[in-house]
Design a protein around this motif. Structure first.
Motif, PDB file in Angstrom:
ATOM      1  N   ALA A  71       3.155  21.180  -5.908  1.00  0.00           N
ATOM      2  CA  ALA A  71       2.360  20.617  -7.006  1.00  0.00           C
ATOM      3  C   ALA A  71       2.079  19.131  -6.736  1.00  0.00           C
ATOM      4  O   ALA A  71       0.959  18.653  -6.956  1.00  0.00           O
ATOM      5  CB  ALA A  71       3.087  20.802  -8.336  1.00  0.00           C
TER       6      ALA A  71
ATOM      7  N   LEU B 133       6.706  16.751 -11.968  1.00  0.00           N
ATOM      8  CA  LEU B 133       5.992  18.018 -11.772  1.00  0.00           C
ATOM      9  C   LEU B 133       6.843  19.145 -12.326  1.00  0.00           C
ATOM     10  O   LEU B 133       7.973  19.347 -11.885  1.00  0.00           O
ATOM     11  CB  LEU B 133       5.719  18.249 -10.283  1.00  0.00           C
ATOM     12  CG  LEU B 133       4.659  17.388  -9.612  1.00  0.00           C
ATOM     13  CD1 LEU B 133       3.409  17.311 -10.475  1.00  0.00           C
ATOM     14  CD2 LEU B 133       5.162  15.996  -9.297  1.00  0.00           C
ATOM     15  N   THR B 134       6.279  19.859 -13.288  1.00  0.00           N
ATOM     16  CA  THR B 134       6.995  20.947 -13.925  1.00  0.00           C
ATOM     17  C   THR B 134       6.005  21.901 -14.594  1.00  0.00           C
ATOM     18  O   THR B 134       4.965  21.459 -15.101  1.00  0.00           O
ATOM     19  CB  THR B 134       8.003  20.406 -14.987  1.00  0.00           C
ATOM     20  OG1 THR B 134       8.251  21.425 -15.963  1.00  0.00           O
ATOM     21  CG2 THR B 134       7.461  19.193 -15.696  1.00  0.00           C
ATOM     22  N   PRO B 135       6.331  23.211 -14.579  1.00  0.00           N
ATOM     23  CA  PRO B 135       5.401  24.156 -15.204  1.00  0.00           C
ATOM     24  C   PRO B 135       5.273  23.952 -16.710  1.00  0.00           C
ATOM     25  O   PRO B 135       4.351  24.488 -17.326  1.00  0.00           O
ATOM     26  CB  PRO B 135       5.997  25.533 -14.873  1.00  0.00           C
ATOM     27  CG  PRO B 135       7.388  25.291 -14.423  1.00  0.00           C
ATOM     28  CD  PRO B 135       7.468  23.880 -13.935  1.00  0.00           C
TER      29      PRO B 135
ATOM     30  N   VAL C 202       3.702  16.996 -15.788  1.00  0.00           N
ATOM     31  CA  VAL C 202       2.409  17.528 -15.362  1.00  0.00           C
ATOM     32  C   VAL C 202       2.593  18.893 -14.701  1.00  0.00           C
ATOM     33  O   VAL C 202       3.512  19.083 -13.905  1.00  0.00           O
ATOM     34  CB  VAL C 202       1.737  16.557 -14.357  1.00  0.00           C
ATOM     35  CG1 VAL C 202       0.439  17.131 -13.835  1.00  0.00           C
ATOM     36  CG2 VAL C 202       1.512  15.199 -15.000  1.00  0.00           C
ATOM     37  N   SER C 203       1.716  19.814 -15.030  1.00  0.00           N
ATOM     38  CA  SER C 203       1.697  21.147 -14.418  1.00  0.00           C
ATOM     39  C   SER C 203       0.377  21.348 -13.684  1.00  0.00           C
ATOM     40  O   SER C 203      -0.660  20.851 -14.120  1.00  0.00           O
ATOM     41  CB  SER C 203       1.847  22.216 -15.501  1.00  0.00           C
ATOM     42  OG  SER C 203       1.477  23.488 -14.993  1.00  0.00           O
ATOM     43  N   ILE C 204       0.410  22.084 -12.583  1.00  0.00           N
ATOM     44  CA  ILE C 204      -0.856  22.383 -11.886  1.00  0.00           C
ATOM     45  C   ILE C 204      -1.392  23.760 -12.247  1.00  0.00           C
ATOM     46  O   ILE C 204      -2.433  24.167 -11.734  1.00  0.00           O
ATOM     47  CB  ILE C 204      -0.755  22.236 -10.352  1.00  0.00           C
ATOM     48  CG1 ILE C 204       0.256  23.211  -9.743  1.00  0.00           C
ATOM     49  CG2 ILE C 204      -0.430  20.800  -9.978  1.00  0.00           C
ATOM     50  CD1 ILE C 204       0.011  23.434  -8.249  1.00  0.00           C
ATOM     51  N   GLY C 205      -0.716  24.485 -13.124  1.00  0.00           N
ATOM     52  CA  GLY C 205      -1.263  25.779 -13.513  1.00  0.00           C
ATOM     53  C   GLY C 205      -0.210  26.667 -14.136  1.00  0.00           C
ATOM     54  O   GLY C 205       0.988  26.384 -14.059  1.00  0.00           O
TER      55      GLY C 205
ATOM     56  N   GLY D 285       9.376  24.920  -6.782  1.00  0.00           N
ATOM     57  CA  GLY D 285       9.697  23.510  -6.916  1.00  0.00           C
ATOM     58  C   GLY D 285       8.433  22.712  -7.088  1.00  0.00           C
ATOM     59  O   GLY D 285       7.329  23.251  -6.956  1.00  0.00           O
ATOM     60  N   GLY D 286       8.582  21.426  -7.375  1.00  0.00           N
ATOM     61  CA  GLY D 286       7.417  20.597  -7.659  1.00  0.00           C
ATOM     62  C   GLY D 286       6.710  20.055  -6.429  1.00  0.00           C
ATOM     63  O   GLY D 286       5.663  19.412  -6.544  1.00  0.00           O
TER      64      GLY D 286
ATOM     65  N   TYR E 225       1.706  29.187 -13.660  1.00  0.00           N
ATOM     66  CA  TYR E 225       2.509  30.037 -12.798  1.00  0.00           C
ATOM     67  C   TYR E 225       3.691  29.170 -12.402  1.00  0.00           C
ATOM     68  O   TYR E 225       3.646  27.947 -12.535  1.00  0.00           O
ATOM     69  CB  TYR E 225       1.727  30.474 -11.548  1.00  0.00           C
ATOM     70  CG  TYR E 225       0.800  29.398 -11.042  1.00  0.00           C
ATOM     71  CD1 TYR E 225      -0.548  29.401 -11.362  1.00  0.00           C
ATOM     72  CD2 TYR E 225       1.305  28.320 -10.301  1.00  0.00           C
ATOM     73  CE1 TYR E 225      -1.386  28.379 -10.943  1.00  0.00           C
ATOM     74  CE2 TYR E 225       0.478  27.307  -9.879  1.00  0.00           C
ATOM     75  CZ  TYR E 225      -0.866  27.341 -10.196  1.00  0.00           C
ATOM     76  OH  TYR E 225      -1.695  26.328  -9.790  1.00  0.00           O
ATOM     77  N   VAL E 226       4.761  29.813 -11.931  1.00  0.00           N
ATOM     78  CA  VAL E 226       5.970  29.050 -11.634  1.00  0.00           C
ATOM     79  C   VAL E 226       6.203  29.003 -10.124  1.00  0.00           C
ATOM     80  O   VAL E 226       6.343  30.041  -9.480  1.00  0.00           O
ATOM     81  CB  VAL E 226       7.191  29.657 -12.353  1.00  0.00           C
ATOM     82  CG1 VAL E 226       8.437  28.830 -12.048  1.00  0.00           C
ATOM     83  CG2 VAL E 226       6.939  29.725 -13.856  1.00  0.00           C
ATOM     84  N   LEU E 227       6.191  27.802  -9.583  1.00  0.00           N
ATOM     85  CA  LEU E 227       6.490  27.585  -8.172  1.00  0.00           C
ATOM     86  C   LEU E 227       8.000  27.395  -8.034  1.00  0.00           C
ATOM     87  O   LEU E 227       8.696  27.175  -9.022  1.00  0.00           O
ATOM     88  CB  LEU E 227       5.770  26.331  -7.680  1.00  0.00           C
ATOM     89  CG  LEU E 227       4.252  26.314  -7.889  1.00  0.00           C
ATOM     90  CD1 LEU E 227       3.690  24.921  -7.627  1.00  0.00           C
ATOM     91  CD2 LEU E 227       3.597  27.349  -6.995  1.00  0.00           C
TER      92      LEU E 227
HETATM   93  N1  ADE Z   1       6.992  23.316 -10.527  1.00  0.00           N
HETATM   94  C1  ADE Z   1       7.098  24.653 -10.590  1.00  0.00           C
HETATM   95  N2  ADE Z   1       5.970  25.207 -11.031  1.00  0.00           N
HETATM   96  C2  ADE Z   1       5.102  24.189 -11.249  1.00  0.00           C
HETATM   97  C3  ADE Z   1       3.751  24.107 -11.733  1.00  0.00           C
HETATM   98  N3  ADE Z   1       3.062  25.189 -12.058  1.00  0.00           N
HETATM   99  N4  ADE Z   1       3.199  22.884 -11.825  1.00  0.00           N
HETATM  100  C4  ADE Z   1       3.881  21.778 -11.515  1.00  0.00           C
HETATM  101  N5  ADE Z   1       5.157  21.785 -11.062  1.00  0.00           N
HETATM  102  C5  ADE Z   1       5.756  22.980 -10.929  1.00  0.00           C
END
Ligand code: ADE
Length: 236
Positions: free
Chosen positions: A146, A89-91, A133-136, A142-143, A138-140
């Protein structure tokens, strides 16, 4: 068969979190899916139990080290024939869609690596063939959130909330469109009346109204979805 989720994280105590409630919680209690967390810190080898380091090339933040993520993944990768997909999980990942949720739900489960800090050493992502994979956009921080989103989307399909033939039909009818608005009793609330057609009992008129509403809201709010639909209906 039980759908198996394994989450690799620095914050195992965040789980099951929301997945312990409602539909996902009931499905888990009923054995429809299982959840295992793996604490990345358990794979640290030094006295300080460090899992991250500064980025080569400089810059802000810390990077999850390849050896740590690799050892954690090795401890859960069951390989073929189970062969659960391994996702990070990553932006910067590919956007997660309903089609991805459906294909995850159709498989044996998932292994999810949650990034923290600035990122994950790219070499372990390549070496282990992780799908980012990203869920959108924007930056959270952590994963983990997500990962919960992915799991919730897959589990609700798995749990057969769409069991009713009606719902399945509805989904195909509205594929690629946002939903029409919903109303329930009372028929009038604070001077606002429910659209009369919904009280008419005329099923064809209701279906036509809902479709028009779905199309209008999609055009207004999601020109990207609307354009994709137009391309599918009238290929160049
Ligand atoms: N980790 C930080 N931001 C994320 C995002 N937008 N989607 C998935 N993992 C994330």
């Amino acid at each position: 068969m039980t759908w198996r989720a394994t989450v690799l994280t620095l914050f195992p105590e965040m789980f099951p979190g929301p997945l312990g409630h409602s539909l996902a919680g009931r499905a888990r209690a009923g054995g429809l899916w299982s959840l295992e967390t793996v604490d990345l810190r358990d794979f640290a080898t030094d006295r300080h139990r460090s899992v991250d380091d500064t980025p080569f090339g400089g810059g802000a933040g810390m990077v999850l080290r390849a050896e740590i993520a690799d050892a954690a993944l090795a401890s859960v990768d069951d390989g073929p024939p189970d062969g659960r997909p391994m996702l990070a999980l990553t932006p910067r990942g590919q956007p997660f869609t309903q089609a991805d949720a459906a294909s995850l739900a159709a498989g044996p489960g998932a292994i999810l690596l949650c990034g923290r800090y600035e990122g994950i050493d790219q070499r372990v992502i390549e070496a282990r063939g992780l799908r980012e994979v990203s869920i959108g956009d924007y930056v959270l921080s952590g994963g983990e959130l997500a990962a919960m989103v992915l799991l919730d989307a897959a589990i609700r399909l798995r749990a057969g909330v769409m069991g009713a033939a009606d719902s399945a039909e509805e989904e195909s009818f509205s594929a690629g469109l946002l939903e029409y608005p919903h109303y329930t009793r009372p028929a009038e609330w604070r001077g606002r009346r429910v659209p009369e057609v919904l009280l008419s009992g005329n099923h064809a008129a209701i279906a036509a109204w809902r479709r028009a509403q779905a199309e209008a809201v999609t055009r207004a709010r999601r020109p990207d979805l609307w354009a994709r639909r137009a391309r599918q209906e009238h290929p160049a």
